[in-house]
Design a protein around this motif. Sequence first.
Motif, mmCIF file in Angstrom:
data_model
loop_
_atom_site.group_PDB
_atom_site.id
_atom_site.type_symbol
_atom_site.label_atom_id
_atom_site.label_comp_id
_atom_site.label_asym_id
_atom_site.label_seq_id
_atom_site.Cartn_x
_atom_site.Cartn_y
_atom_site.Cartn_z
ATOM 1 N N GLY A 66 0.778 -1.236 0.000
ATOM 2 C CA GLY A 66 0.000 0.000 0.000
ATOM 3 C C GLY A 66 0.804 1.278 0.000
ATOM 4 N N GLY A 67 2.125 1.185 0.131
ATOM 5 C CA GLY A 67 2.965 2.365 -0.025
ATOM 6 C C GLY A 67 3.285 3.159 1.215
ATOM 7 N N THR B 56 5.631 -1.587 10.422
ATOM 8 C CA THR B 56 4.234 -1.983 10.373
ATOM 9 C C THR B 56 3.572 -1.388 9.137
ATOM 10 O OG1 THR B 56 4.201 -1.937 12.785
ATOM 11 C CG2 THR B 56 2.064 -1.962 11.689
ATOM 12 N N ASP B 57 2.695 -2.168 8.513
ATOM 13 C CA ASP B 57 1.930 -1.659 7.369
ATOM 14 C C ASP B 57 0.486 -2.117 7.484
ATOM 15 O OD1 ASP B 57 1.335 -4.158 5.821
ATOM 16 O OD2 ASP B 57 3.509 -4.250 5.625
ATOM 17 N N SER B 58 -0.352 -1.617 6.590
ATOM 18 C CA SER B 58 -1.764 -2.007 6.543
ATOM 19 C C SER B 58 -2.077 -2.711 5.226
ATOM 20 C CB SER B 58 -2.654 -0.767 6.700
ATOM 21 O OG SER B 58 -2.465 -0.200 7.965
ATOM 22 N N GLY B 59 -1.092 -3.420 4.705
ATOM 23 C CA GLY B 59 -1.266 -4.117 3.433
ATOM 24 C C GLY B 59 -2.018 -5.427 3.575
ATOM 25 N N PRO B 60 -2.054 -6.207 2.488
ATOM 26 C CA PRO B 60 -2.837 -7.442 2.448
ATOM 27 C C PRO B 60 -2.181 -8.648 3.109
ATOM 28 C CG PRO B 60 -1.738 -7.103 0.361
ATOM 29 C CD PRO B 60 -1.444 -5.881 1.209
ATOM 30 N N GLY B 61 -0.995 -8.508 3.654
ATOM 31 C CA GLY B 61 -0.290 -9.629 4.265
ATOM 32 C C GLY B 61 0.740 -10.206 3.313
ATOM 33 N N ILE C 84 -5.003 -7.754 7.355
ATOM 34 C CA ILE C 84 -5.097 -6.324 7.684
ATOM 35 C C ILE C 84 -3.730 -5.671 7.864
ATOM 36 C CG2 ILE C 84 -7.378 -6.536 8.727
ATOM 37 C CD1 ILE C 84 -5.897 -6.270 11.489
ATOM 38 N N GLY C 85 -2.660 -6.402 7.592
ATOM 39 C CA GLY C 85 -1.336 -5.786 7.680
ATOM 40 C C GLY C 85 -0.275 -6.732 8.196
ATOM 41 N N THR C 86 0.929 -6.194 8.225
ATOM 42 C CA THR C 86 2.105 -6.965 8.626
ATOM 43 C C THR C 86 2.959 -6.138 9.559
ATOM 44 O OG1 THR C 86 2.111 -8.182 6.543
ATOM 45 C CG2 THR C 86 4.198 -8.098 7.742
ATOM 46 N N THR C 87 3.562 -6.806 10.533
ATOM 47 C CA THR C 87 4.569 -6.197 11.388
ATOM 48 C C THR C 87 5.800 -7.085 11.322
ATOM 49 O OG1 THR C 87 2.938 -5.224 12.871
ATOM 50 C CG2 THR C 87 5.176 -5.481 13.731
ATOM 51 N N ILE C 88 6.915 -6.487 10.954
ATOM 52 C CA ILE C 88 8.191 -7.209 10.930
ATOM 53 C C ILE C 88 9.092 -6.575 11.968
ATOM 54 C CG2 ILE C 88 10.247 -7.754 9.573
ATOM 55 C CD1 ILE C 88 8.475 -8.047 7.164
#
Length: 162
Positions: free
Chosen positions: A80-81, A99-104, A143-147
């Motif tokens: 999502g950028g 952290t992002d709010s992308g599709p996983g 709903i997102g990813t945290t690395i």
Amino acid sequence: MEDTVKQGVRPAPAAEAASAESSSRGSGRLLDRRFGRDDITLVRHEASARLREAGLGGDRLHGFILALNEVVTNVVLHAGGNGRLLLRLADDSAWCTVTDSGPGIPARYLASPEVPEAFEVGGRGIWLAYQLCDEVTVATGPIGTTIGLRILLAAPGETGRK
């Protein structure tokens, strides 16, 4: 992770950043910021400067920054950028959480990372992070990813910081 929300629900990066700023005073935080496509270089330079001030240096600093850059770039290209980066010190380590709010992240990239094939498209960012960091954690879903990336400030066997 100190910024988690109960019941397994994590707010979007913008909401996390707003709540984190109010609670970050004196907590070992070096950098807490949102980023987008135009911020990749700036985030890399800011993180590098803060980590150098904290005592990380040499190849370990450069490797950690490369891993951080790969994760941030993946957010921009595939999630999502926009995202949020939190860089902090705790327990003689530097910790970076992106952290992002992308599709996983697709499952094929989450298996124990193997050396990517020479002409394979994708998969190098996470593989590099595993090679360059002392610890990598991934939490992902629709709903997102945290690395999370961790590196000891002093390499095992070192008597002092560089």
